[in-house]
Design a protein around this motif. Structure first.
Motif, PDB file in Angstrom:
ATOM      1  N   TRP A 152       0.830  -1.197   0.000  1.00 47.25           N
ATOM      2  CA  TRP A 152       0.000   0.000   0.000  1.00 47.25           C
ATOM      3  C   TRP A 152       0.868   1.251   0.000  1.00 47.25           C
ATOM      4  O   TRP A 152       1.895   1.300   0.669  1.00 47.25           O
ATOM      5  N   LYS A 179      -8.537   4.224   0.352  1.00 49.91           N
ATOM      6  CA  LYS A 179      -9.184   3.040   0.948  1.00 49.91           C
ATOM      7  C   LYS A 179     -10.012   3.450   2.162  1.00 49.91           C
ATOM      8  O   LYS A 179     -11.164   3.025   2.309  1.00 49.91           O
ATOM      9  N   GLU A 187     -13.951   2.946   2.589  1.00 46.33           N
ATOM     10  CA  GLU A 187     -14.430   2.128   3.713  1.00 46.33           C
ATOM     11  C   GLU A 187     -15.441   2.885   4.563  1.00 46.33           C
ATOM     12  O   GLU A 187     -16.410   2.297   5.061  1.00 46.33           O
ATOM     13  N   PHE A 225     -11.527  -3.273   3.350  1.00 47.74           N
ATOM     14  CA  PHE A 225     -10.916  -3.885   2.172  1.00 47.74           C
ATOM     15  C   PHE A 225      -9.450  -4.207   2.435  1.00 47.74           C
ATOM     16  O   PHE A 225      -8.773  -3.501   3.180  1.00 47.74           O
ATOM     17  N   VAL A 251      -6.706  -3.832  -3.744  1.00 48.60           N
ATOM     18  CA  VAL A 251      -7.293  -2.984  -4.782  1.00 48.60           C
ATOM     19  C   VAL A 251      -6.652  -3.328  -6.124  1.00 48.60           C
ATOM     20  O   VAL A 251      -5.435  -3.473  -6.230  1.00 48.60           O
ATOM     21  N   PHE A 258     -11.702  -1.702  -5.106  1.00 44.71           N
ATOM     22  CA  PHE A 258     -11.336  -2.234  -3.795  1.00 44.71           C
ATOM     23  C   PHE A 258     -12.080  -3.538  -3.555  1.00 44.71           C
ATOM     24  O   PHE A 258     -13.265  -3.654  -3.865  1.00 44.71           O
TER      25      PHE A 258
END
Length: 194
Positions: free
Chosen positions: A76, A84, A88, A95, A98, A188
């Motif tokens: 990430w 994200k 979320e 998640f 992605v 995602f």
């Protein structure tokens, strides 16, 4: 926000989840910092390069296989973690991966398919965030041939597909001869849900 019940599918569309200025900055950063790749796929016995660039990012060990392509996750980045968290907060889902797609122009596309790979679980939640140029997104029911729907996926929009959407519907981003700006789509996902 559009929230609709397409036969056997829960679909929510948020046309302006992100601010336009932020979208431009995020798009530029992703184009410049993500390690994009172009895999080869086989369609009807013919090998060809995928008509878009892709990248897979996620938690360690969360590999993903589709169209006989297995992708190992890159770590990430701070920007992807920020996006994200935003997704979320809206979806209520945590998640762990992605898939990024870069559509360079109208020749880049995604054919009819469902996100129904085994590692996504029984009723996967797919949160699709768009940055850059607007592209048409089409849906068609697998059995009820007359059932179709389409949306214009604008920069900063979020499309949330859940429930049995991936079992009963297919979707695509078709090629277009209209002039379109490059677009990044972030989908995602939850790999190996509990």
């Amino acid at each position: 926000m559009f929230a609709g019940q397409l036969l056997n599918a829960d679909i929510c569309f948020y046309p302006s989840l992100l601010d336009g200025g932020d979208c431009d900055r995020y798009f530029t950063e992703l184009v410049e910092t993500i390690e994009w790749r172009q895999d080869w796929i086989t369609i009807y016995g013919r090998s060809m390069p995928q008509p878009r660039l892709t990248a897979w990012v996620g938690d360690a060990g969360k590999s993903y296989t589709y169209s006989r392509i297995t992708m190992q996750p890159a770590p990430w980045t701070p920007l992807l973690l920020k996006l994200k968290a935003t997704v979320e907060a809206v979806s209520g889902v945590s998640f762990n991966s992605v898939l990024l797609n870069l559509y360079r122009d109208g020749n880049d596309s995604m054919g009819w398919h469902s996100d129904d790979e085994p590692e996504l679980g029984l009723n996967p939640v797919i949160a699709s965030l768009s940055l850059g140029g607007t592209r048409r997104f089409r849906l068609r029911h697998r059995r009820e041939k007359g059932l179709r729907h389409q949306l214009e996926l604008t920069s900063g929009s979020l499309l949330l597909m859940q429930g049995s959407a991936q079992h009963d519907w297919q979707h695509q981003v078709p090629k277009t001869k209209r002039p379109v700006a490059p677009r990044i789509n972030l989908t995602f996902r939850v790999i190996d849900p509990p």
